[in-house]
Design a protein around this motif. Structure first.
Motif: not given
Length: 1170
Positions: A965, A976, A998-1000, A1002, A1016-1018
Motif C-alpha cells: 500500500y 510503498q 488517500r491510500y491504494r 493491493t 486492489t482497492e482504494e
C-alpha cells in the motif's frame, strides 16, 4: 438564401395615397348635396330560382334620397306587388317567393332612380335573368360502328342553360374518360378521336353537364363503340410493336382537320376578354399541333396552350392581338394548316369619366365624358334622368359634344348629370353632380395626429379639407414661416404633403393651413421617424436527409420602440408549427425532417410599420418514387426489352434500377432479382430462360434508399427447351447404418426450361464397378436401402423435362451409413505438465474398427478429489477433443492440487466407441485465486480498516497474505509499504499519516508455489474540511446552543404546569410497574467519526454498536469459509496452515430492563418525576 423584395409599407401606403389624390373632392355629409349611387347590381344579373331575388341600389345625399324603379323602361310600382319590397333607407328591391310565385315572371330590365331636391341619380340598366338548367332529352343511341384507325366525333349537344353548363365526359359507371393527344374534348363539348383503336371499345362514353346555380349534373345516354379490327386486342406482340399501327393493319394517312372545317375561318373577340382558338385534327399516327401568328410572334406573356396543344388561349385581348393565326397539324405522312382571321372589337371603355363638380357662386367649370370603342361609341347627356334636350334651358350651360361647360354658376344650377356612351357591343353610364356652395375652409381629419414612419421611406401626410371656393393649402414645419414645397417635399392638389425620402431630421410637427376668401383652418400632424426592420442573418438554403434536424436562422434588428413579430411561411403559405418544429425568436428548428418539409421557408420580421423578408429553400432527400408505365418491346425467344418511366428522384439522383421477376409455376407471388441497370437509363434488355411465364417490376435506388416497386408489367412466356444444367450440391450420406440418402438442391423456375421437371438418379459401389442402378425422382432426395456399413458409392443426378434430358452429370462420391466404432485407443500415457495441464499420448486404432469417418479422439476426465482435506469438489465429467487422426494432445484448465481420472474413446459420425482403461493422475500445487470480499473502511480520520475473506480456490496450502500500500494525493504517490500476514489473518488497521491523502491497497494470497492473483482497492475520499469542522465544533454553534435553550425552556414550562395541576388535585397519567431511570443517555461518539463502508447500513466489523433499545451487542462476523470444507470446527494442519472452515460463535447477550425510546422524551421524563 434569397431576400425577396419586401413590400415596404411606406411605399405601399404612398401608392394608395396617390390613388386617393386623383379622386374627386368629397362633400362632407353634413352639407347639402345631390344623390350619388354607391352600390348597384351587375348589368347582367342572373339569379338562382330557388332563392329570393335581390336587386341592389344604394345611394347617399343630403337630404337623404328617395328611390323608385323602372322595369323595361316603364315605372315599376313596388307598392302594388305584395311579393316586392324595398329595403329601409335603401333602394334595394327584394322579391320574396316564400308564399309562391314564379321567378321567371320578374325577368326584365330594371333601373333605379335616387332623388332629392338637388337632383336625381340613375343606376345602370340591370338585366334580370333566372338561371335555367333544362333536362336532357331522352334518346336511344345505337352503337357507333367504326373501323380501327378512322376518326370519330361523339357529339354532346347539351341543352341550353343559363349560364352555360360545364361539360365533361365519363363512362356510365362514372369513371373519367382518359384524354390525351389522340382523344380529347373540344371547346364545344364534343369528344374527338383522331384515330380509333380497338381498346377504345372497352368502355362506353357519356356526356355530362354540370349547372352552376343548381349544383346538378345531368348525364346523356352513353355511346357504345364497336371497333372493326384486323387483330384481337389481346395479341401482346402487336400491342408492344414499335410501329403499332402498321403491325395491326391500320393504314397510315395524312392529317385532316375535324374542327374547324376547311382551310380558313374567322373569329371576332371583344377587347379585354380571352381569345380561344382551337384546331383538332385526325390522322394516323396521331398528328401534333403547332401554332403561329402571321407576321409576328405569339404574345408570350398572354398566350397559353391547352388541350394537348389543340387550343391557343390569349388572355385580356387588345387591338394589337388582331391578325391572322394558323395551326399546323403534322405527322410522318405530311402536314396541313388552317388559318384563322381574328378581329378585335370593343365595347365602350372610359378615356375620361365625368366627375362631380363643386363650385362657388360665380365660378366656371366643366363636365367631360370621353370614351372609346370599336365601333366608335355615341355620347348622350341627361340631367336628373331626363334627356338634356328636354330639360329647361340654362343660359350658364353649354354642351360641346362630350363636354358640358358651366359659366358664372349660380345656386340654381345644382343638378345630377348622366353621360351614356354606347355602341353595338355595350354601354357605359356615369353620374356626376354639379353642386354650388359657399363654405369657409374646414378640416375633415382628427386634430394632432401621430404619424410614425420608417427611415428612408417615402411617405405622405394627409390633410383632408373642404371649402367652397376650393381653399389653397400650405404646409409648415415646427412653426417655421417658410412654406414646404420643392426639394424633398411635394404638395398635391388635394393638400397632401409627400416627403420623398424620410430622414431623421424630418421628425417634428407639421402644420397645414387651408385658406379661401371666406376664412382659413389649420391642423397639425406629429411625425416620428423609426429605424427600419432588417434581417441581418438570413436563413440559408439547406439539404437534409429524412429524419435529421435542420435549423433555419433569422436574426433581426429593429427599432426598440416597435413591437417585433417573427413569423414563417412555407411555400408562401402560413407555416403550421407542429410537434416536430420549434420556433424561437431567431431561428426555426425542424426535428425529424420528412419529405413534406421540402420547400421554401420565408422568415417575416414585421412591426406595425414595416417588415423584412428572407427566404431559404430546404431540399429534403427522400427515396425515389416508384417507376411507372412498364412496357415490353423487342420480344424474342431468349430476351426482351423492358422500358419504364422514372419516378421523381426526390432530390437525390437515382443511382441504379433493380429489375425483378416473378413466375407463376414454381413460386407464384415470390419476386427475385433479375438485373441491375445504371440510374441514367430507363430501359434494358433482359436475358430470359425457356418456359417461364415472366412478369417484371422495377425498383429505383438512390442514396437515401429504395423506392416502392413499380406496378408489374404484363406477362410474357418463353418457349420450352431441354435443361441446360443439372441440380447442384449432390450428396450421398447415410442416415442409418444400412442406407444411403442421396440429396440435391432442386432447380428453380428459370433453370427448369420446360414442364414436368424430374431427376434421373444413378448410383453404384465404387470398388466393384457394378452396373448403374437408376430411378426417376420428382423431389429432391432418394434413399438407397440395404447397404453395407460405410462403403463409397458413385452417384449421378441428371435433370429431365418434357423437352429432353440435361447434359451428362458429374460423378459425386457418397458413403453409406456409419456404425459405432468397435475399438478403443490403447497404450494411453499421461504426463503432468504443470498444476493445470497434462499431455496425452495413445496408439492409433485400426481403420476397419472405426466403421465410419474418424471425426476425433476424445478424452473424458473428471476431478475425483482435492488434496486439501474436507474440501468438496464437483465430479462433473468434462471432455477434450482431438480432431482427426492424431496420436497426442494436451488437456488444460485443470484444478491444481487435485486427483483426476481419465478415459479415451474414438468418435465417428455415429457416436462414441468403447472406452479405454481408466488412467489416474494428480495435479501439483498452484497459486491461489484472489482473496474474496476485500473491504476498505475509514471509521474516523485517523485510521483505515482492511478486511478480507480467504480465496475461493486456494489451489494448495495457503502460507499467508501479502499487502502492498501507498498514500497518494492527486498525481503524487508516497513510499510503498509491504505487510505480510499469516494465513489466519483477515484484518489489518492502517494509521493515517494525514487527513488529506488517500491510500491504494493491493492484496494477494500465497502458497508454496508463489503469490496468486491480486485485488486492489482504494480508501474513500476524505470529507471536506468545512463539513468536518461543523461536525467537530457543533457544540459551539449558535443555532445548536439556541436549540438546547429552547428545549430546556419547554421542559421547565411543562414541569411547572404538572406541579400546578398536582397541587390542585388534578389527575395525570402515571406509568405503573415501570422503572424508567432518568440519568442514562444513549452513548454517543464524541470524536465525529464516520463509517465510509462501501456496503450500505453495515456496522463496523469487530467493534460494538448501540441498538435501538439501548442494549450494547457484540458485533458479529458474517465471514465464512464454508467453501473450503464440509462441516466441523475450524482446523489447522500440522504445519499451522489453515485448511478448514472457521467459525466465530455469535454471543447473543440478553439485556434486562424495559428501555424504550419513550423514556428519552421530555413528557415521559415528567411522568417519571411525578
Amino acid at each position: 438564401m434569397a431576400r425577396p423584395q419586401p413590400p415596404p409599407w411606406g411605399h405601399a401606403a404612398f401608392l394608395l395615397c396617390l390613388l386617393g389624390i386623383g379622386r374627386a373632392i368629397e362633400i362632407p355629409m353634413d352639407l347639402p348635396q345631390p344623390p350619388t349611387i354607391t352600390k348597384q347590381s351587375v348589368k347582367d344579373h342572373i339569379v338562382d330560382p330557388r332563392d329570393n331575388i335581390l336587386i341592389e341600389c344604394e345611394a347617399k345625399g343630403n337630404p337623404a334620397p328617395s328611390f323608385h324603379w323602372t322595369r323595361n323602361s316603364r315605372f315599376f310600382n313596388v307598392a302594388k306587388d305584395p311579393r316586392v319590397s324595398m329595403r329601409r333607407r335603401s333602394g334595394t328591391l327584394v322579391i320574396d317567393f316564400r308564399s309562391g310565385g314564379r321567378p321567371e315572371e320578374y325577368e326584365g330590365e330594371y333601373q333605379c332612380f335616387a332623388r332629392n331636391k338637388f337632383g336625381t341619380a340613375l343606376s345602370n340598366r340591370i338585366r334580370l335573368q333566372v338561371s335555367k338548367s333544362p333536362l336532357w332529352p331522352k334518346e336511344n343511341l345505337d352503337p357507333v360502328v367504326v373501323q380501327e384507325g378512322a376518326p370519330l366525333t361523339l357529339q354532346c349537344n347539351p341543352p341550353p342553360g343559363l349560364p352555360s353548363p360545364v361539360i365533361f365526359w365519363m363512362s356510365s359507371s362514372m369513371e373519367p374518360i382518359t384524354q390525351d393527344k389522340r382523344v380529347s374534348q373540344g371547346h364545344n363539348g364534343d369528344l374527338y378521336f383522331s384515330n380509333v383503336l380497338v381498346q377504345d371499345m372497352q368502355t362506353d362514353y357519356s356526356c355530362n353537364a354540370r349547372f352552376h346555380f343548381t349544383h346538378t349534373i345531368q348525364q346523356k345516354n352513353p355511346f357504345t363503340l364497336k371497333v372493326l379490327t384486323n387483330h384481337p386486342y389481346n395479341d401482346s406482340s402487336l400491342r408492344n410493336h414499335p410501329d403499332m399501327y402498321s403491325a395491326r393493319g391500320v393504314a397510315e394517312r395524312t392529317p385532316s382537320f375535324m374542327y374547324p372545317q376547311g382551310t380558313s375561318s374567322s373569329q371576332m373577340v371583344l377587347r379585354g376578354t380571352d381569345l380561344l382558338l382551337e384546331c383538332i385534327a385526325s390522322g394516323v399516327p396521331t398528328p401534333d399541333i403547332a401554332w403561329y401568328k402571321k407576321g409576328g410572334d405569339l404574345p408570350s406573356d398572354k398566350a397559353k396552350f391547352e388541350n394537348f396543344n389543340k387550343a391557343l388561349r390569349i388572355t385580356s385581348v387588345s387591338e394589337e392581338d388582331s391578325g391572322e393565326y394558323f395551326c399546323l397539324a403534322s405527322n410522318k405522312m405530311g402536314s396541313i394548316r388552317h388559318t384563322i382571321s381574328v378581329r378585335v372589337k370593343a365595347a365602350p371603355y372610359w378615356l375620361e369619366e365625368p366627375k362631380n363638380l363643386i363650385l362657388a357662386p360665380g365660378e366656371d367649370g366643366r363636365l367631360v365624358c370621353r370614351a372609346n370603342g370599336n365601333p366608335k361609341p355615341t355620347v348622350q347627356w341627361m340631367v336628373n334622368g331626363e334627356p338634356l334636350q328636354s330639360a329647361p334651358p340654362n343660359p350658364n350651360r353649354e354642351v360641346a359634344g362630350d363636354t358640358i361647360i358651366f359659366r358664372d354658376t349660380q345656386i340654381s344650377s345644382r343638378a345630377v348629370y348622366q353621360c351614356n356612351t354606347s355602341n353595338e357591343h355595350g354601354y357605359l353610364l356615369a353620374n356626376a353632380f354639379v353642386s354650388v356652395l359657399d363654405v369657409p375652409p374646414r378640416m375633415l381629419s382628427p386634430r394632432n395626429q401621430l404619424i410614425r414612419v420608417i427611415l428612408y421611406n417615402r411617405t405622405r401626410l394627409d390633410c383632408p379639407f373642404f371649402g367652397s371656393p376650393i381653399p389653397t393649402l400650405r404646409w409648415f414645419k415646427n412653426g417655421q414661416g417658410s412654406n414646404l414645397d420643392g426639394g424633398n417635399y411635394h404638395v398635391y392638389e388635394n393638400g397632401s404633403l409627400e416627403i420623398k425620402m424620410i430622414r431623421k431630421e424630418d421628425q417634428g410637427i407639421y402644420t397645414c393651413v387651408a385658406t379661401n376668401i371666406l376664412g382659413k383652418a389649420e391642423n397639425q400632424v406629429r411625425l416620428e421617424v423609426k429605424d427600419p426592420t432588417r434581417i441581418f442573418r438570413m436563413p440559408e438554403d439547406q439539404t437534409a436527409k429524412r429524419g435529421t434536424t435542420v435549423q433555419l436562422e433569422c436574426r433581426v434588428k429593429h427599432d426598440p420602440s416597435l413591437k417585433l413579430t417573427v413569423s414563417w411561411l412555407k411555400d408562401d403559405e402560413p407555416l403550421y408549427i407542429g410537434n416536430r418544429m420549434k420556433k424561437e425568436d431567431d431561428s426555426l428548428t425542424i426535428f425529424g425532417v420528412a419529405e413534406r418539409d421540402h420547400g421554401s421557408y420565408t422568415c417575416i420580421a414585421s412591426t406595425e410599420l414595416d417588415q423584412d423578408l428572407a427566404k431559404a429553400y430546404l431540399t429534403v432527400l427522400g427515396r425515389p418514387d416508384r417507376p411507372r408505365d412498364l412496357e415490353l418491346t423487342d420480344l424474342a425467344e431468349r430476351n426482351v426489352r423492358l422500358t419504364w418511366i422514372p419516378g421523381d428522384d426526390n432530390n437525390s439522383p437515382i443511382t441504379e434500377y433493380v429489375v425483378q421477376f416473378e413466375e407463376d409455376q414454381f413460386q407464384p407471388g415470390v419476386w427475385h432479382d433479375h438485373s441491375k441497370f445504371p440510374g441514367g437509363v430507363n430501359s434494358g434488355v433482359l436475358q430470359l430462360s425457356p418456359y417461364v411465364n415472366y412478369q417484371f417490376r422495377v425498383i429505383a435506388v438512390n442514396e437515401v434508399g429504395s423506392s416502392h416497386p413499380s406496378l408489374p408489367s404484363e406477362r410474357y412466356r418463353t418457349s420450352g427447351a431441354p435443361p441446360e444444367s443439372n441440380p447442384g450440391d449432390v450428396k450421398g450420406e447415410g442416415t442409418r447404418k444400412n442406407n444411403m440418402e442421396i440429396t440435391w438442391t432442386p432447380m428453380n423456375a428459370t433453370s427448369a426450361f420446360g414442364p414436368n421437371l424430374r431427376y434421373i438418379v444413378r448410383w453404384r459401389r465404387r470398388e466393384t464397378r457394378e452396373t448403374w442402378n437408376n430411378v426417376t425422382v420428382w423431389g429432391s432426395r432418394y434413399v438407397v436401402g440395404q447397404t453395407p456399413v460405410y462403403v463409397p458409392y458413385e452417384i449421378r443426378v441428371q435433370a429431365e423435362n418434357d423437352f429432353g434430358k440435361g447434359p451428362e452429370p458429374d460423378t459425386v462420391i457418397g458413403y453409406s451409413g456409419e456404425d459405432y466404432p468397435r475399438a478403443a485407443p490403447t497404450d494411453v500415457k499421461v504426463r503432468v505438465l504443470n498444476s493445470t495441464a497434462i499431455s496425452l499420448q495413445w496408439n492409433r486404432v485400426y481403420s476397419d474398427t472405426v466403421q465410419g469417418q474418424l471425426r476425433e479422439y476424445r478424452a473424458y476426465y473428471w476431478r475425483e478429489s482435492s488434496l486439501l482435506k474436507n474440501l468438496w469438489v464437483s465430479q462433473k465429467r468434462q471432455h477434450a477433443s482431438f480432431s482427426g487422426d492424431r496420436l497426442r494432445g494436451v488437456v488444460s484448465r485443470l484444478f491444481p492440487y487435485s486427483n483426476y481420472k481419465l478415459e479415451m474413446v474414438v468418435v465417428n459420425g455415429r457416436g462414441d466407441g468403447p472406452r479405454s482403461e481408466t488412467k489416474e493422475f494428480t495435479t501439483p500445487e498452484g497459486v491461489p485465486s484472489a482473496p474474496r470480499r476485500f473491504r476498505v473502511r475509514q471509521p474516523n480520520l485517523q485510521t483505515i480498516t482492511l478486511e478480507w475473506d480467504h480465496p475461493e480456490h486456494p489451489n494448495g496450502i495457503l502460507t499467508g497474505y501479502s499487502l502492498r500500500y501507498a498514500a497518494f494525493n492527486g498525481t503524487k504517490v508516497g513510499k510503498q509499504m509491504v505487510e505480510n500476514f499469516s494465513p489466519n489473518d483477515t484484518k489489518f488497521t492502517v494509521q493515517r499519516a494525514d487527513h488529506v491523502s488517500r491510500y491504494r491497497f493491493t492484496l494477494s494470497a500465497r502458497t508454496q508455489v508463489g503469490a496468486g492473483e491480486a485485488v486492489t482497492e482504494e480508501s474513500p475520499a476524505p470529507p471536506n474540511e468545512a463539513y468536518t469542522n461543523n461536525q467537530a465544533d457543533i457544540a459551539t454553534q449558535g443555532w445548536f446552543i439556541g436549540l438546547m435553550c429552547a428545549i430546556a425552556l419547554l421542559v421547565l414550562i411543562l414541569l411547572i404546569v404538572c406541579f400546578i395541576k398536582r397541587s390542585r388535585g388534578g389527575k395525570y397519567p402515571v406509568r405503573e410497574k415501570k422503572d424508567v431511570p432518568l440519568g442514562p443517555e444513549d452513548p454517543k461518539e464524541e470524536d465525529g467519526s464516520f463509517d465510509y463502508s462501501d456496503e450500505d447500513n453495515k456496522p463496523l466489523q469487530g467493534g460494538s454498536q448501540t441498538s435501538l433499545d439501548g442494549t450494547i451487542k457484540q458485533q458479529e462476523s458474517d465471514d465464512s469459509l464454508v467453501d473450503y470444507g464440509e462441516g466441523g470446527e475450524g482446523q489447522f494442519n500440522e504445519d499451522g496452515s489453515f485448511i478448514g472452515q472457521y467459525t466465530v460463535k455469535k454471543d447473543k447477550e440478553e439485556t434486562e430492563g424495559n428501555e424504550s425510546s419513550e423514556a428519552t422524551s421530555p413528557v415521559n421524563a415528567i411522568y417519571s418525576l411525578a
